[in-house]
Design an enzyme around this catalytic site. Structure first.
Site, short mmCIF file in Angstrom:
data_model
loop_
_atom_site.label_atom_id
_atom_site.label_comp_id
_atom_site.label_asym_id
_atom_site.label_seq_id
_atom_site.Cartn_x
_atom_site.Cartn_y
_atom_site.Cartn_z
N GLU A 126 28.19 46.62 36.57
CA GLU A 126 28.92 46.30 37.80
C GLU A 126 27.99 45.72 38.86
OE1 GLU A 126 31.48 49.35 39.18
OE2 GLU A 126 32.38 49.71 37.21
N GLU A 159 22.62 53.69 49.80
CA GLU A 159 22.27 52.29 49.60
C GLU A 159 22.94 51.44 50.67
OE1 GLU A 159 23.68 51.24 45.74
OE2 GLU A 159 25.75 51.03 46.36
N ARG A 176 30.64 53.52 29.11
CA ARG A 176 31.92 53.92 28.53
C ARG A 176 32.90 52.76 28.64
NH1 ARG A 176 34.84 54.46 33.28
NH2 ARG A 176 33.64 55.13 35.10
#
Length: 613
Positions: free
Chosen positions: A258, A183, A274
């Site tokens: 995020e 990316e 998580r």
């Protein structure tokens, strides 16, 4: 109703979850590998079950053994912690199939977000397929897992193939999945994330933002909540995107979405299904216990329509057993003494006397400060770290203190390139000129049976110490009035405490000694022999193992007699979840090569010798 929880993890996260469980009256079960037989998380649990072996693949990554351990110990629920199997959908299914309660999101949600490539597609994004020079720089990332493993920045197209191979190998070793993708790499962006919490009744909370921009090797070092300086409109956008991601996969429990923020634009990175290492800053700001909330959600309880209001600011620092000045090299050994002031929160998997081994992540603890304002929280955390007692392997404590007090961080102008710009200045040793003298005086008193009394003036005594790579020689003498040193008045000296006065300023030093290791306050010293061993000298160009670990790779075509260039990678070591590259110190000829793939090495082992040209 959950009555007994097995935590399928180790270290500080297991200890942290056990603390909440004990407060709620829930029994706890630990699992442990052979190196963790006497680890703190094993000691504080009500019950512990052995997972034979040392490697994660044989222990903490064995879903079948962990489920069996839960059943054998009578647990009725499993909490995955973070890392290891925490984002493994097959593990979640195995727990549920065994009739146990899974304290986490549904396996389908884990599966949807476990692969970063699939998560991007779910959010309407796609990774790069054919990289051209116009795309550079790019970031190679592991599709599974996190923590910086399997990540490489590529700035030249000719380096892409090697980066892909290296990332695949590291990802396969760490996560059992070698898939990687590419990316765009955003230079100087800020790493911002949103904590979410969702129940089974359709309520999803967005619990503010966190800034995690200070990173080394793509792993976070300092985190804070809320992310400072974000426009309200951007914060609202991040919250909306995070909630949308959760609802897209029918998420349940705690998770993190995020982003990389550049200016006022947010780029979606991934969703972690998580609890995160940095969750304590969110807990401090919102007055929540996220583990307790996870347990309640797993029992079917409904969240209120709105989360509690945010209050104040919180900052967390990750204390690692590593040497930032030496390429973040992990450190091992006995943690002789370890304590921090009670003004801050400490989440740790270690106590004084514990052994820091080579098998797992080198993080010792998370230290968290909360205060009404950001400036107060930062000051409180820096002060607590500075006053902490850490006797043992080298740590990043000084780096953390210097980072927190850096003008760029203090004014919230940091980004993910912070350490690329400032690492040398942040790791520059600042020697305390009186520390070696205090060490020598404490040693002199401790070794003297008669307090050093002399009828006649004695000759000066000298001692040599090494600290931060530099040697220091100090001298003192015994007199009828006690110990004396040139230019310094010795107010008091015993084996553990020395008080000195220089230029009218009185200072007190706490001294501790463990063999040749001496700690004077926060200064670590090593006592040197009076006469150096001539056989200890090494040939120029000798490359020693900076850490205990495993040789995982030797450069292709490398052998004795090979010509090498300065900085050329020669071999790679892996230990404590980190890969360390050994490079040629100068141009020359490889005259000796003692490393082979798979070999276990100890600190100081001679790996190779490069004779300078």
């Amino acid at each position: 109703m959950i009555t007994s929880v097995l935590v399928a993890n180790r270290g500080e996260i297991a200890c942290r979850i056990f603390r909440t469980c004990h407060e709620l009256g829930i029994r706890t079960v630990a699992v442990y590998s052979d190196p963790d037989a006497d680890a703190l998380h094993t000691r504080v649990a009500d019950t512990a079950v052995r997972l034979p072996g040392a490697a994660p693949a044989d222990t903490y990554l064995r879903a079948d053994l962990i489920v069996k351990a839960a059943l054998d110990a009578g647990a009725d629920a499993v909490h995955p912690g973070y890392g290891f199997l925490s984002e493994n959908a097959d593990f979640a299914r195995a727990v549920l199939d065994a009739g146990l309660t899974w304290i986490g999101p549904p396996p389908s949600a884990i599966e949807a977000m476990a692969s970063k490539t699939r998560a991007k597609e779910l959010m309407g994004l796609a990774p790069l397929r054919d990289v051209t020079p116009a795309d550079l720089p790019v970031l190679v990332k592991a599709a599974a897992g996190g923590g910086g493993r399997g990540m490489r920045i590529v700035r030249r197209t000719e380096d892409l193939t090697a980066a892909l191979e290296s990332a695949r190998a590291e990802a396969a070793s760490a996560f059992g999945d070698g898939e990687v993708f590419v990316e765009p790499y955003v230079e100087d962006g800020r790493h911002v994330e949103v904590q979410i919490l969702a129940d089974t009744h359709g309520t999803v909370w967005a619990l503010g933002t966190r800034d995690c921009s200070l990173q080394r090797r793509h792993q976070k070092v300092i985190e804070e909540a809320p992310a400072p300086g974000l426009p309200e409109s951007l914060t609202a956008e991040l919250h909306e995107l995070a909630v949308r991601a959760a609802r897209a996969v029918d998420y349940v429990g705690a998770g993190t979405v995020e982003f990389l923020v550049s200016g006022t634009k947010a780029h979606f990175l991934e969703m972690n299904t998580r609890l995160q290492v940095e969750h304590p800053v969110t807990e401090a700001v919102f007055g929540l216990d996220l583990v307790a909330e996870q347990l309640r959600v797993a029992e079917g309880a409904a969240l209120p329509d709105e989360p509690p209001p945010a209050r104040g600011h919180a900052v967390e620092a990750r204390l690692y057993a590593e040497d930032p000045a030496r390429d973040w090299t992990p450190q091992t050994g006995i943690l002789h003494r370890f304590s921090v002031p009670p003004s801050v929160r400490l989440d740790t998997g270690y106590e004084s006397g514990d052994d820091i081994g080579v098998h797992y992540d080198p993080m010792l603890a998370k230290v968290v400060a909360h205060a009404p304002t950001r400036a107060e929280a930062v000051r409180r955390l820096a002060g607590a770290l500075e006053r902490a007692t850490i006797h043992g392997p080298a740590t990043n404590r000084d780096l953390l203190v210097n980072s927190l007090r850096h003008e760029e961080f203090a004014t919230a102008r940091m980004d993910t390139g912070f350490y690329d710009r400032h690492l040398p200045e942040l790791t520059e040793p600042v020697p305390d000129p009186l520390a070696p003298l205090a060490a020598a005086l404490a040693d002199a008193v401790g070794r003297s049976r008669y307090g050093g009394f002399r009828n006649l003036p004695s000759s000066p005594q000298t001692k040599r110490y090494e600290s931060a790579g530099e040697e220091h020689e100090v001298s003192y003498r015994h007199t009828r009035n006690g110990l004396e040193a040139d230019g310094v008045r010795v107010v008091h000296a015993d084996a553990s405490r020395v008080v000195l006065e220089a230029a009218g300023v009185r200072r007190t030093f706490e001294v501790a000694r463990y063999g040749d290791e001496v700690y004077v306050g926060a200064t670590a010293l090593r006592a040197l022999p009076r006469f150096p061993d001539p056989q200890a000298q090494l040939a120029p160009g000798s490359l020693l193992a900076p850490m205990p670990g495993t040789v995982v790779r030797v450069a292709d075509g490398l052998g004795e007699g090979t010509a090498v260039e300065a900085g050329q990678p020669l071999l790679w070591l892996e230990a404590m979840k980190m890969e360390h590259r050994i490079t040629a110190p100068h141009a020359g000829t490889l005259s000796e090569l003692n490393a082979v793939v798979g070999q276990q090495v100890t600190v100081g082992s001679l790996l190779a010798v490069v004779e300078p040209t």
